[in-house]
Design a protein around this motif. Structure first.
Motif, PDB file in Angstrom:
ATOM      1  N   GLY A   1      16.202 -66.990 -36.313  1.00 33.35           N
ATOM      2  CA  GLY A   1      15.819 -67.580 -35.040  1.00 33.35           C
ATOM      3  C   GLY A   1      16.836 -68.516 -34.421  1.00 33.35           C
ATOM      4  N   GLY A   2      17.917 -68.776 -35.120  1.00 32.81           N
ATOM      5  CA  GLY A   2      18.931 -69.647 -34.553  1.00 32.81           C
ATOM      6  C   GLY A   2      19.662 -68.980 -33.401  1.00 32.81           C
ATOM      7  N   GLY A   3      20.475 -69.765 -32.730  1.00 30.21           N
ATOM      8  CA  GLY A   3      21.233 -69.225 -31.618  1.00 30.21           C
ATOM      9  C   GLY A   3      21.852 -70.314 -30.786  1.00 30.21           C
ATOM     10  N   LEU A   4      22.331 -69.915 -29.618  1.00 31.64           N
ATOM     11  CA  LEU A   4      22.967 -70.828 -28.673  1.00 31.64           C
ATOM     12  C   LEU A   4      22.000 -71.105 -27.527  1.00 31.64           C
ATOM     13  CD1 LEU A   4      25.462 -72.319 -27.499  1.00 31.64           C
ATOM     14  CD2 LEU A   4      26.133 -70.119 -26.481  1.00 31.64           C
ATOM     15  N   VAL A   5      21.800 -72.375 -27.221  1.00 37.90           N
ATOM     16  CA  VAL A   5      20.880 -72.745 -26.157  1.00 37.90           C
ATOM     17  C   VAL A   5      21.442 -73.958 -25.422  1.00 37.90           C
ATOM     18  CG1 VAL A   5      19.510 -74.254 -27.666  1.00 37.90           C
ATOM     19  CG2 VAL A   5      18.436 -73.218 -25.651  1.00 37.90           C
ATOM     20  N   GLN A   6      21.105 -74.077 -24.169  1.00 39.66           N
ATOM     21  CA  GLN A   6      21.547 -75.237 -23.398  1.00 39.66           C
ATOM     22  C   GLN A   6      20.678 -76.453 -23.719  1.00 39.66           C
ATOM     23  OE1 GLN A   6      21.538 -73.983 -19.255  1.00 39.66           O
ATOM     24  NE2 GLN A   6      23.744 -73.604 -19.353  1.00 39.66           N
ATOM     25  N   ALA A   7      21.241 -77.616 -23.537  1.00 36.94           N
ATOM     26  CA  ALA A   7      20.487 -78.842 -23.734  1.00 36.94           C
ATOM     27  C   ALA A   7      19.218 -78.809 -22.881  1.00 36.94           C
ATOM     28  CB  ALA A   7      21.344 -80.052 -23.369  1.00 36.94           C
ATOM     29  N   GLY A   8      18.129 -79.254 -23.487  1.00 37.72           N
ATOM     30  CA  GLY A   8      16.839 -79.217 -22.810  1.00 37.72           C
ATOM     31  C   GLY A   8      16.048 -77.957 -23.089  1.00 37.72           C
TER      32      GLY A   8
ATOM     33  N   ARG B   1      13.182 -79.432 -26.054  1.00 34.10           N
ATOM     34  CA  ARG B   1      14.042 -80.508 -25.521  1.00 34.10           C
ATOM     35  C   ARG B   1      15.253 -80.728 -26.426  1.00 34.10           C
ATOM     36  NH1 ARG B   1      10.813 -85.513 -25.164  1.00 34.10           N
ATOM     37  NH2 ARG B   1       9.209 -84.559 -26.471  1.00 34.10           N
ATOM     38  N   LEU B   2      15.903 -79.646 -26.730  1.00 38.29           N
ATOM     39  CA  LEU B   2      17.032 -79.707 -27.650  1.00 38.29           C
ATOM     40  C   LEU B   2      18.184 -80.508 -27.063  1.00 38.29           C
ATOM     41  CD1 LEU B   2      16.768 -76.092 -29.006  1.00 38.29           C
ATOM     42  CD2 LEU B   2      16.865 -78.138 -30.433  1.00 38.29           C
ATOM     43  N   LYS B   3      18.895 -81.163 -27.966  1.00 37.52           N
ATOM     44  CA  LYS B   3      20.025 -81.995 -27.589  1.00 37.52           C
ATOM     45  C   LYS B   3      21.280 -81.491 -28.308  1.00 37.52           C
ATOM     46  CE  LYS B   3      16.973 -86.055 -27.523  1.00 37.52           C
ATOM     47  NZ  LYS B   3      16.745 -87.427 -28.091  1.00 37.52           N
ATOM     48  N   PRO B   4      22.437 -81.782 -27.773  1.00 37.16           N
ATOM     49  CA  PRO B   4      23.669 -81.358 -28.470  1.00 37.16           C
ATOM     50  C   PRO B   4      23.736 -81.858 -29.910  1.00 37.16           C
ATOM     51  CG  PRO B   4      24.175 -81.999 -26.225  1.00 37.16           C
ATOM     52  CD  PRO B   4      22.730 -82.329 -26.437  1.00 37.16           C
ATOM     53  N   GLU B   5      23.175 -83.019 -30.159  1.00 33.94           N
ATOM     54  CA  GLU B   5      23.218 -83.558 -31.522  1.00 33.94           C
ATOM     55  C   GLU B   5      22.283 -82.831 -32.479  1.00 33.94           C
ATOM     56  OE1 GLU B   5      22.747 -85.268 -28.669  1.00 33.94           O
ATOM     57  OE2 GLU B   5      21.309 -86.929 -28.958  1.00 33.94           O
TER      58      GLU B   5
ATOM     59  N   VAL C   1      22.157 -73.246 -35.299  1.00 36.35           N
ATOM     60  CA  VAL C   1      21.634 -73.656 -33.998  1.00 36.35           C
ATOM     61  C   VAL C   1      22.736 -74.418 -33.277  1.00 36.35           C
ATOM     62  CG1 VAL C   1      19.973 -75.134 -32.807  1.00 36.35           C
ATOM     63  CG2 VAL C   1      19.235 -73.739 -34.755  1.00 36.35           C
ATOM     64  N   THR C   2      23.068 -73.964 -32.080  1.00 35.46           N
ATOM     65  CA  THR C   2      24.102 -74.617 -31.281  1.00 35.46           C
ATOM     66  C   THR C   2      23.509 -74.968 -29.927  1.00 35.46           C
ATOM     67  OG1 THR C   2      25.839 -73.342 -32.373  1.00 35.46           O
ATOM     68  CG2 THR C   2      26.402 -74.429 -30.312  1.00 35.46           C
ATOM     69  N   VAL C   3      23.584 -76.250 -29.575  1.00 34.77           N
ATOM     70  CA  VAL C   3      23.053 -76.726 -28.311  1.00 34.77           C
ATOM     71  C   VAL C   3      24.227 -77.198 -27.458  1.00 34.77           C
ATOM     72  CG1 VAL C   3      21.435 -78.280 -27.174  1.00 34.77           C
ATOM     73  CG2 VAL C   3      20.956 -77.453 -29.496  1.00 34.77           C
ATOM     74  N   SER C   4      24.408 -76.547 -26.337  1.00 31.80           N
ATOM     75  CA  SER C   4      25.516 -76.892 -25.460  1.00 31.80           C
ATOM     76  C   SER C   4      25.079 -77.926 -24.429  1.00 31.80           C
ATOM     77  CB  SER C   4      26.038 -75.643 -24.753  1.00 31.80           C
ATOM     78  OG  SER C   4      25.038 -75.086 -23.927  1.00 31.80           O
TER      79      SER C   4
END
Length: 123
Positions: free
Chosen positions: A7-14, A84-88, A119-122
């Motif tokens: 389920g991981g992946g790349l997603v934008q902040a928020g 509400r994902l954050k880059p951190e 998980v990567t949050v841009s």
């Protein structure tokens, strides 16, 4: 117990992501299930844990109110809904199964680990 995280992946902040962990083994319901995360070069840190299907989750302060852990013992799965994902929050996320009498926030309480999902949050 064998664990398979996904389920991981790349997603934008928020944004949001939902991680899943499929477990094999007939004693799944007796374990506390947890999620940890690790950034390269840093210690693995506790994210969330849940003891049984209807139990309350335990959360790290950094994710409280944004992440929700849940488990379905009939399907041998545990999920981590992240909002509400954050880059951190960027890290490799691991699911784990451990001793319900142990300290749920300590990685040393967990006997079985999945392979991790990125998980990567841009920003």
């Amino acid at each position: 117990v064998q664990l398979q995280a996904s389920g991981g992946g790349l997603v934008q902040a928020g944004g949001s992501l939902r991680l899943s962990c499929a477990a094999s083994g007939r004693t799944f319901s007796t374990y506390v299930m947890g999620w940890f995360r690790q950034v390269s070069g840093k210690e693995r840190e506790f994210v969330a844990a849940v003891e049984w299907s209807f139990g309350s989750g335990f959360y790290a302060d950094s994710v409280k109110g944004r992440f929700t852990i849940s488990r379905d013992d009939a399907k041998n799965t545990v999920h981590l809904q992240m909002t509400r994902l954050k880059p951190e929050d960027t890290a490799v996320y691991y699911c784990a199964a451990g001793n319900p009498t142990g300290v749920v926030v300590s990685s040393s309480s967990y006997d079985y680990w999945g392979q991790g999902t990125q998980v990567t949050v841009s920003s």
